[in-house]
Motif scaffolding. Sequence first.
Motif, PDB file in Angstrom:
ATOM      1  N   MET A 170      -4.022   9.313   3.176  1.00  0.00           N
ATOM      2  CA  MET A 170      -4.702   8.711   2.029  1.00  0.00           C
ATOM      3  C   MET A 170      -3.901   7.537   1.496  1.00  0.00           C
ATOM      4  N   LEU A 171      -4.595   6.412   1.251  1.00  0.00           N
ATOM      5  CA  LEU A 171      -4.034   5.299   0.502  1.00  0.00           C
ATOM      6  C   LEU A 171      -4.159   5.658  -0.979  1.00  0.00           C
ATOM      7  N   VAL A 172      -3.059   6.049  -1.599  1.00  0.00           N
ATOM      8  CA  VAL A 172      -3.092   6.590  -2.955  1.00  0.00           C
ATOM      9  C   VAL A 172      -3.149   5.474  -3.997  1.00  0.00           C
ATOM     10  N   ALA A 173      -2.320   4.453  -3.828  1.00  0.00           N
ATOM     11  CA  ALA A 173      -2.269   3.362  -4.808  1.00  0.00           C
ATOM     12  C   ALA A 173      -1.787   2.110  -4.099  1.00  0.00           C
ATOM     13  N   GLU A 174      -1.913   0.985  -4.773  1.00  0.00           N
ATOM     14  CA  GLU A 174      -1.419  -0.263  -4.206  1.00  0.00           C
ATOM     15  C   GLU A 174      -0.853  -1.145  -5.311  1.00  0.00           C
ATOM     16  N   LEU A 175       0.231  -1.840  -4.977  1.00  0.00           N
ATOM     17  CA  LEU A 175       0.806  -2.875  -5.829  1.00  0.00           C
ATOM     18  C   LEU A 175       0.301  -4.207  -5.282  1.00  0.00           C
ATOM     19  N   TYR A 176      -0.264  -5.065  -6.113  1.00  0.00           N
ATOM     20  CA  TYR A 176      -0.871  -6.287  -5.598  1.00  0.00           C
ATOM     21  C   TYR A 176      -0.634  -7.456  -6.545  1.00  0.00           C
ATOM     22  N   ARG A 177      -0.575  -8.637  -5.933  1.00  0.00           N
ATOM     23  CA  ARG A 177      -0.420  -9.865  -6.714  1.00  0.00           C
ATOM     24  C   ARG A 177      -1.778 -10.309  -7.249  1.00  0.00           C
ATOM     25  N   HIS A 178      -1.797 -10.758  -8.494  1.00  0.00           N
ATOM     26  CA  HIS A 178      -3.032 -11.277  -9.084  1.00  0.00           C
ATOM     27  C   HIS A 178      -2.667 -12.383 -10.064  1.00  0.00           C
ATOM     28  N   ASN A 179      -3.067 -13.623  -9.713  1.00  0.00           N
ATOM     29  CA  ASN A 179      -2.775 -14.783 -10.568  1.00  0.00           C
ATOM     30  C   ASN A 179      -1.276 -14.918 -10.857  1.00  0.00           C
ATOM     31  N   GLY A 180      -0.460 -14.687  -9.837  1.00  0.00           N
ATOM     32  CA  GLY A 180       0.969 -14.859  -9.985  1.00  0.00           C
ATOM     33  C   GLY A 180       1.711 -13.682 -10.582  1.00  0.00           C
ATOM     34  N   ALA A 232       0.847  -1.191   0.000  1.00  0.00           N
ATOM     35  CA  ALA A 232       0.000   0.000   0.000  1.00  0.00           C
ATOM     36  C   ALA A 232       0.886   1.246   0.000  1.00  0.00           C
ATOM     37  N   VAL A 233       0.683   2.117  -0.974  1.00  0.00           N
ATOM     38  CA  VAL A 233       1.435   3.370  -1.096  1.00  0.00           C
ATOM     39  C   VAL A 233       0.524   4.498  -0.622  1.00  0.00           C
ATOM     40  N   SER A 234       0.944   5.229   0.409  1.00  0.00           N
ATOM     41  CA  SER A 234       0.069   6.232   1.005  1.00  0.00           C
ATOM     42  C   SER A 234       0.853   7.498   1.331  1.00  0.00           C
ATOM     43  N   VAL A 235       0.127   8.581   1.537  1.00  0.00           N
ATOM     44  CA  VAL A 235       0.709   9.852   1.967  1.00  0.00           C
ATOM     45  C   VAL A 235      -0.086  10.350   3.161  1.00  0.00           C
ATOM     46  N   ASN A 236       0.560  11.105   4.030  1.00  0.00           N
ATOM     47  CA  ASN A 236      -0.126  11.614   5.216  1.00  0.00           C
ATOM     48  C   ASN A 236       0.402  12.986   5.591  1.00  0.00           C
ATOM     49  N   MET A 237      -0.486  13.797   6.166  1.00  0.00           N
ATOM     50  CA  MET A 237      -0.135  15.127   6.642  1.00  0.00           C
ATOM     51  C   MET A 237       0.181  15.058   8.134  1.00  0.00           C
ATOM     52  N   ASP A 238       0.837  16.078   8.627  1.00  0.00           N
ATOM     53  CA  ASP A 238       1.075  16.210  10.063  1.00  0.00           C
ATOM     54  C   ASP A 238      -0.219  16.716  10.695  1.00  0.00           C
ATOM     55  N   THR A 239      -0.870  15.866  11.506  1.00  0.00           N
ATOM     56  CA  THR A 239      -2.170  16.228  12.079  1.00  0.00           C
ATOM     57  C   THR A 239      -2.080  17.429  13.011  1.00  0.00           C
ATOM     58  N   ASP A 240      -0.888  17.688  13.597  1.00  0.00           N
ATOM     59  CA  ASP A 240      -0.753  18.841  14.496  1.00  0.00           C
ATOM     60  C   ASP A 240      -0.902  20.167  13.762  1.00  0.00           C
ATOM     61  N   THR A 241      -0.658  20.170  12.461  1.00  0.00           N
ATOM     62  CA  THR A 241      -0.771  21.406  11.683  1.00  0.00           C
ATOM     63  C   THR A 241      -2.204  21.729  11.308  1.00  0.00           C
ATOM     64  N   GLY A 242      -3.096  20.745  11.414  1.00  0.00           N
ATOM     65  CA  GLY A 242      -4.479  20.958  11.008  1.00  0.00           C
ATOM     66  C   GLY A 242      -4.678  20.937   9.503  1.00  0.00           C
ATOM     67  N   LEU A 243      -3.627  20.594   8.731  1.00  0.00           N
ATOM     68  CA  LEU A 243      -3.732  20.554   7.279  1.00  0.00           C
ATOM     69  C   LEU A 243      -4.403  19.269   6.823  1.00  0.00           C
ATOM     70  N   THR A 244      -5.031  19.304   5.652  1.00  0.00           N
ATOM     71  CA  THR A 244      -5.694  18.152   5.069  1.00  0.00           C
ATOM     72  C   THR A 244      -5.180  17.943   3.649  1.00  0.00           C
ATOM     73  N   CYS A 245      -5.699  16.901   3.006  1.00  0.00           N
ATOM     74  CA  CYS A 245      -5.269  16.609   1.644  1.00  0.00           C
ATOM     75  C   CYS A 245      -5.703  17.692   0.658  1.00  0.00           C
ATOM     76  N   ALA A 246      -6.619  18.551   1.066  1.00  0.00           N
ATOM     77  CA  ALA A 246      -6.996  19.660   0.192  1.00  0.00           C
ATOM     78  C   ALA A 246      -5.884  20.692   0.089  1.00  0.00           C
TER      79      ALA A 246
END
Length: 712
Positions: free
Chosen positions: A675-685, A632-646
């Motif tokens: 936010m979970l932005v993207a994911e790399l996943y196995r499918h049928n090998g 799972a590839v994700s990004v996150n903000m510092d919650t202490d700043t009060g900032l969001t993905c916007a």
Amino acid sequence: MARRQGSAGLLGMLAEAQRQQHRREEEQRRAAAEQRRQYERAQREAQRAAARGEKEALRAYQQGREADLAARTAELDARVAELRGVLAAGLSGPAFRLSETSGRVEVPPFDPGPLGTPVPMPDQNRYLVPPLTGAQAYDPAARRWWDEQAAQARARFEHDWYAAQAAEQDRQRRLAEYRAGYEAWAAERRQLAAGQVGQAAQLAEQVRAGAAEAVVELFEAALRWRDDWPEGFPVECELAWDAGARQLVVEWELPPYEVVPAVARYRYVKTDDSEAEVARPATERKALYRAVLAQCALRVLDVLFRADETGLLDSVALNGVLTAVDPATGREQRRCLVSVAVERAELLAVALDRVEPVDCLVDGLRGRLSARPEKAEPVKVERSTASVGSVAPAPAAAPAGSPGTADGSDEPDLFTMDPIAFEELIAELFRRRGLVTRTTARSGDEGVDVLAEDPDPITGGRIVIQAKRYRKTVPPTAVRDLDATMSRQGANRGILVTTSGFGPGSRRWVDGKPLTLVDGPMLVALLQEHGLRGRLGSPVPPAERRAEPAVLSPGENAPLPAEEVAVAFRTTGAEADLTLLLLTADGVVRDDGDFVFYHQPTAADGAVRLRPLDGTANVRLGDLPDAVRRVAVSVNMDTDTGLTCADLGDAELEIQSGPAAWRFRPPADPAISAMLVAELYRHNGTWKLRAVGQGWSDGLAGLARTHGVDVA
């Protein structure tokens, strides 16, 4: 006389006084006896009342246990009814319409279900002990006995009251968790809706242009659109589009055998206050599972053909697959339990709302269904997605000394090639494969374009080859004609080569016969393999080719061609940290070491490396442990700043794998800070990439907690 009378009178008076005394004593004795009997009756009545209260309490408890088990049995019956109605549920729902679903995702209102009903509190009146009456109220022994009974009743009431209070608190906790999950799900649905605006028209245009990826995306969206499959049913699929045959090949993930309850009902045993499970008969469970698999196949076929608004599909080849443990090796492997190929007219002629699913699939549509699916016994695959080649494969390098261009524009178009030249090309192809070949005369060829001889003294023999320069699907009559021609020529094998494709009827006809079908993509691949030139249709001009990296939309996926994957996150707005999580098939980390972030930049012995300062990471997919099924590839903000993905500004995630690259712009949601932005996943090998865009309002803590990381 007078003396005698006086004497008699005195004696009589004494006797009368004695009788009265005796009567008084008798009355007192009878009164005492009656009082004693009344006391004994009152005591017995009190004892009976107490016993009656205990019996009523016991009866109420037993009735409660029986009612609970009856409710659980009803849940089993409801589950079985749901399994029997998988196909009916799919038929009753609306068909997928690209124009109607774009940018508009329905979010149903929150429904708490049983969690919305408070736990009833016990009624204290049912625990009261009847009061003492009459003389027993003054009897010390009766009073002690009554006090003991009242104390026991109070203890039972307090126990039941605290148990009900604990159950109510647990209900409120689970209700809050369920509501939070619903809010996150609803937010994700609304984000997807916002990201779909304008994509439908673009996708429809690409489908009309015949772009294979667009066709696959359209029908994959149709299959994933409905979310009313029963619990435990995976909605995973892999699709391939054969443009020549106008056939969609689908591999659909089937539910495991465990979706059918092993228990038929629950029974309460009063003698030892226990519950017993009554097993569902094995034959019933197996038959129900086969019916479930057949319903899944029919429902998928119905969804695909109903979603085909423009009549794009001539046929669908469907394989229902399941990951099961091989008893011989103990390893997991993919097994096909259902396989069927159906033409449009064939399916539309079936009244699916009135069929027996197994009979319809096996007898009506001539499909294959595992005889023992509970053992994962496989069936023969009708056609796999791996066998479908590209509609317009990249041209092979031209032989040395021959002219050529980078875009393959000098490759001859097989569709417009002279018929005789096409037959000569086919003859040369099989000549390079080791056969002795010659083309037949234009007249009197009796349906044979190329005659070939296999010189092998053991497996060799005569082969007749028919070449068809078609743009539409080859009809089954051509295949049957080749079968008859082979018999007339005394050949031991027949080969039909075409620039288009074959339908299910043709493939069923050759099943078990010495006949081989070569479609357009396979023909181009064979030509390239043996140094020959040919393409299907005009090459795409460079100006019209899709620029790299490709842009992904939420939910869109793509195969990863190389094991080395580079990840980069860029933003012109607020700062954000890139994090990666190595997840199992259950969507959680094995331990905290699988959480890759600023203070722990590596995992899996260096297979995943994060460079926090520049927002990049590298993943070596081939070095990941087998237990890791997703990254799972994700990004996150510092919650202490009060900032969001916007506040991220012009945010973009870029992923590169070998020569291929993709971009994804995550939604700018002001309600989330991780936010979970993207994911790399196995499918049928194989490994694939999927764009996600799912967020958490409580930042990195919520992201980590969801995936099993201890954030305490």
